[in-house]
Design a protein around this motif. Structure first.
Motif, PDB file in Angstrom:
ATOM      1  N   UNK A   1       1.260   1.290  -0.635  1.00 38.05           N
ATOM      2  CA  UNK A   1       1.767   0.567   0.538  1.00 38.05           C
ATOM      3  C   UNK A   1       3.129   1.116   0.962  1.00 38.05           C
ATOM      4  N   UNK A   2       3.989   1.367   0.004  1.00 40.20           N
ATOM      5  CA  UNK A   2       5.302   1.939   0.324  1.00 40.20           C
ATOM      6  C   UNK A   2       5.148   3.315   0.966  1.00 40.20           C
ATOM      7  N   UNK A   3       4.205   4.112   0.424  1.00 39.73           N
ATOM      8  CA  UNK A   3       3.992   5.444   0.987  1.00 39.73           C
ATOM      9  C   UNK A   3       3.487   5.362   2.423  1.00 39.73           C
ATOM     10  N   UNK A   4       2.620   4.420   2.699  1.00 43.12           N
ATOM     11  CA  UNK A   4       2.102   4.247   4.050  1.00 43.12           C
ATOM     12  C   UNK A   4       3.206   3.842   5.020  1.00 43.12           C
ATOM     13  N   UNK A   5       4.216   3.153   4.522  1.00 43.52           N
ATOM     14  CA  UNK A   5       5.340   2.718   5.354  1.00 43.52           C
ATOM     15  C   UNK A   5       6.461   3.746   5.406  1.00 43.52           C
ATOM     16  N   UNK A   6       6.233   4.910   4.769  1.00 39.97           N
ATOM     17  CA  UNK A   6       7.259   5.951   4.759  1.00 39.97           C
ATOM     18  C   UNK A   6       8.411   5.651   3.830  1.00 39.97           C
ATOM     19  N   UNK A   7       8.179   4.778   2.842  1.00 40.33           N
ATOM     20  CA  UNK A   7       9.239   4.399   1.911  1.00 40.33           C
ATOM     21  C   UNK A   7       8.885   4.797   0.486  1.00 40.33           C
ATOM     22  N   UNK A   8       8.121   5.877   0.354  1.00 43.67           N
ATOM     23  CA  UNK A   8       7.603   6.262  -0.955  1.00 43.67           C
ATOM     24  C   UNK A   8       8.697   6.812  -1.851  1.00 43.67           C
ATOM     25  N   UNK A   9       8.650   6.434  -3.115  1.00 39.40           N
ATOM     26  CA  UNK A   9       9.410   7.066  -4.190  1.00 39.40           C
ATOM     27  C   UNK A   9       8.415   7.973  -4.914  1.00 39.40           C
ATOM     28  N   UNK A  10       8.577   9.286  -4.745  1.00 40.53           N
ATOM     29  CA  UNK A  10       7.570  10.224  -5.248  1.00 40.53           C
ATOM     30  C   UNK A  10       7.314  10.032  -6.733  1.00 40.53           C
ATOM     31  N   UNK A  11       8.377   9.950  -7.533  1.00 40.58           N
ATOM     32  CA  UNK A  11       8.191   9.796  -8.968  1.00 40.58           C
ATOM     33  C   UNK A  11       7.474   8.495  -9.302  1.00 40.58           C
ATOM     34  N   UNK A  12       7.870   7.408  -8.627  1.00 47.27           N
ATOM     35  CA  UNK A  12       7.242   6.111  -8.898  1.00 47.27           C
ATOM     36  C   UNK A  12       5.765   6.139  -8.504  1.00 47.27           C
ATOM     37  N   UNK A  13       5.449   6.788  -7.391  1.00 45.37           N
ATOM     38  CA  UNK A  13       4.057   6.848  -6.960  1.00 45.37           C
ATOM     39  C   UNK A  13       3.196   7.610  -7.955  1.00 45.37           C
ATOM     40  N   UNK A  14       3.638   8.816  -8.340  1.00 46.53           N
ATOM     41  CA  UNK A  14       2.821   9.621  -9.245  1.00 46.53           C
ATOM     42  C   UNK A  14       2.773   9.018 -10.651  1.00 46.53           C
ATOM     43  N   UNK A  15       3.839   8.349 -11.065  1.00 44.24           N
ATOM     44  CA  UNK A  15       3.806   7.652 -12.345  1.00 44.24           C
ATOM     45  C   UNK A  15       2.745   6.561 -12.324  1.00 44.24           C
ATOM     46  N   UNK A  16       2.692   5.802 -11.215  1.00 46.81           N
ATOM     47  CA  UNK A  16       1.686   4.757 -11.083  1.00 46.81           C
ATOM     48  C   UNK A  16       0.278   5.354 -11.025  1.00 46.81           C
ATOM     49  N   UNK A  17       0.116   6.461 -10.319  1.00 44.10           N
ATOM     50  CA  UNK A  17      -1.194   7.093 -10.199  1.00 44.10           C
ATOM     51  C   UNK A  17      -1.717   7.532 -11.562  1.00 44.10           C
ATOM     52  N   UNK A  18      -0.866   8.163 -12.353  1.00 45.36           N
ATOM     53  CA  UNK A  18      -1.291   8.663 -13.658  1.00 45.36           C
ATOM     54  C   UNK A  18      -1.508   7.543 -14.664  1.00 45.36           C
ATOM     55  N   UNK A  19      -0.712   6.494 -14.571  1.00 44.97           N
ATOM     56  CA  UNK A  19      -0.771   5.432 -15.558  1.00 44.97           C
ATOM     57  C   UNK A  19      -1.722   4.302 -15.236  1.00 44.97           C
ATOM     58  N   UNK A  20      -2.229   4.245 -14.012  1.00 40.82           N
ATOM     59  CA  UNK A  20      -3.091   3.133 -13.590  1.00 40.82           C
ATOM     60  C   UNK A  20      -4.566   3.456 -13.794  1.00 40.82           C
ATOM     61  N   UNK A  21      -5.373   2.387 -13.824  1.00 46.40           N
ATOM     62  CA  UNK A  21      -6.820   2.552 -13.845  1.00 46.40           C
ATOM     63  C   UNK A  21      -7.296   2.959 -12.452  1.00 46.40           C
ATOM     64  N   UNK A  22      -8.179   3.969 -12.410  1.00 46.87           N
ATOM     65  CA  UNK A  22      -8.862   4.353 -11.177  1.00 46.87           C
ATOM     66  C   UNK A  22     -10.332   3.984 -11.334  1.00 46.87           C
ATOM     67  N   UNK A  23     -10.946   3.572 -10.237  1.00 45.54           N
ATOM     68  CA  UNK A  23     -12.281   2.987 -10.279  1.00 45.54           C
ATOM     69  C   UNK A  23     -13.258   3.886  -9.526  1.00 45.54           C
ATOM     70  N   UNK A  24     -14.481   3.988 -10.059  1.00 47.66           N
ATOM     71  CA  UNK A  24     -15.499   4.782  -9.380  1.00 47.66           C
ATOM     72  C   UNK A  24     -16.861   4.131  -9.600  1.00 47.66           C
ATOM     73  N   UNK A  25     -17.760   4.364  -8.656  1.00 49.65           N
ATOM     74  CA  UNK A  25     -19.094   3.788  -8.720  1.00 49.65           C
ATOM     75  C   UNK A  25     -19.840   4.370  -9.916  1.00 49.65           C
ATOM     76  N   UNK A  26     -20.457   3.512 -10.687  1.00 50.59           N
ATOM     77  CA  UNK A  26     -21.155   3.935 -11.900  1.00 50.59           C
ATOM     78  C   UNK A  26     -22.586   4.337 -11.570  1.00 50.59           C
TER      79      UNK A  26
END
Length: 271
Positions: A36-61
């Protein structure tokens, strides 16, 4: 941390079986808050990629049976995953989602899905492109080069410091030469840590360039966080020989790392 090479958000992928979501974006987890922050142009690059790597990603089984997991429920490296793909502007991308809600907006309310941490997924599926949330306004494409850079930078991300990816070269060091002052400072510190049994020095070598990180591999009992906090406080002294990039790693987590130190000489052993 790597800079993004593709725009955020990407337009939803047209011409596929995915249902295009028109629902307002309401972040459901930490990763989506960063999106959401990235969409608003307020992205913190490190925070975004940290969240991406550390979060669960979901895919159709689809076609995923008899998945292999370790004793902590994590998918093992030999596991074969079948992920659906989506077409966009003549290219194919593996399709993943940031939450079950966005996935089911695309595939229907009864869609079955699996989840895997971003770091583990990208490590298992090297060399391919991903489309995060392809049916949604909060979509983003990750090219394989961008993902590879993320994996190489993983040791700059402190939240992932206790996992050493296979494919990174790990070289045990002795306490001679240029590493002598560092080893002596570490011994002084570990003597005051009754829960530490042994410690080793090593260098982690990144696979595609000459970057190196010094690793202090520690065999310890008790609270690992307390040991790391004590180390950080101790080594704040500017006269200390422990300088960045140096990181601590707890032994007993990954077999391929423990094997490196099985025949190595520790720089410290509890008396």
């Amino acid at each position: 941390m790597a800079e993004s090479t593709t725009p955020f958000p990407a337009k939803p992928a047209p011409g596929s079986a995915l249902q295009q979501s028109r629902a307002p974006f309401q972040p459901a987890n930490h990763l989506e808050q960063q999106i959401w922050k990235a969409m608003k142009g307020k992205a913190d690059t490190n925070a975004f990629f940290t969240a991406l790597l550390g979060s669960q990603l979901y895919f159709v089984n689809k076609d995923n049976e008899d998945l292999q997991t370790d004793d902590k429920g994590r998918l093992v490296n030999t596991t074969t995953l079948h992920l659906p793909s989506v077409g966009y502007k003549g290219q194919r991308y593996l399709s993943v989602f940031s939450s079950p809600n966005i996935l089911r907006q695309a595939h229907g309310p009864k869609a079955q899905f699996l989840a895997i941490r971003g770091f583990d997924l990208f490590r298992m599926a090297r060399g391919v492109d991903f489309f995060l949330n392809p049916s949604h306004q909060a979509g983003k494409i990750f090219k394989k080069e961008e993902i590879e850079q993320l994996l190489q930078d993983v040791w700059l991300n402190r939240s992932l410091r206790n996992e050493i990816p296979e494919g990174f070269e790990l070289q045990a060091l002795d306490d001679q030469g240029e590493h002598g002052p560092l080893a002596e400072d570490l011994r002084t510190f570990f003597r005051r840590q009754p829960k530490v049994d042994r410690a080793f020095l090593a260098e982690l070598v990144f696979p595609n360039d000459n970057r190196r990180v010094t690793i202090v591999a520690v065999d310890a009992k008790g609270s690992w966080d307390k040991i790391c906090q004590a180390a950080a406080k101790n080594f704040e002294n500017p006269k200390n020989a422990v300088k960045p990039p140096v990181d601590f790693y707890r032994l007993g987590q990954q077999d391929h790392v423990d094997e490196v130190f099985a025949s190595a000489t520790p720089i410290y052993r509890k008396a």
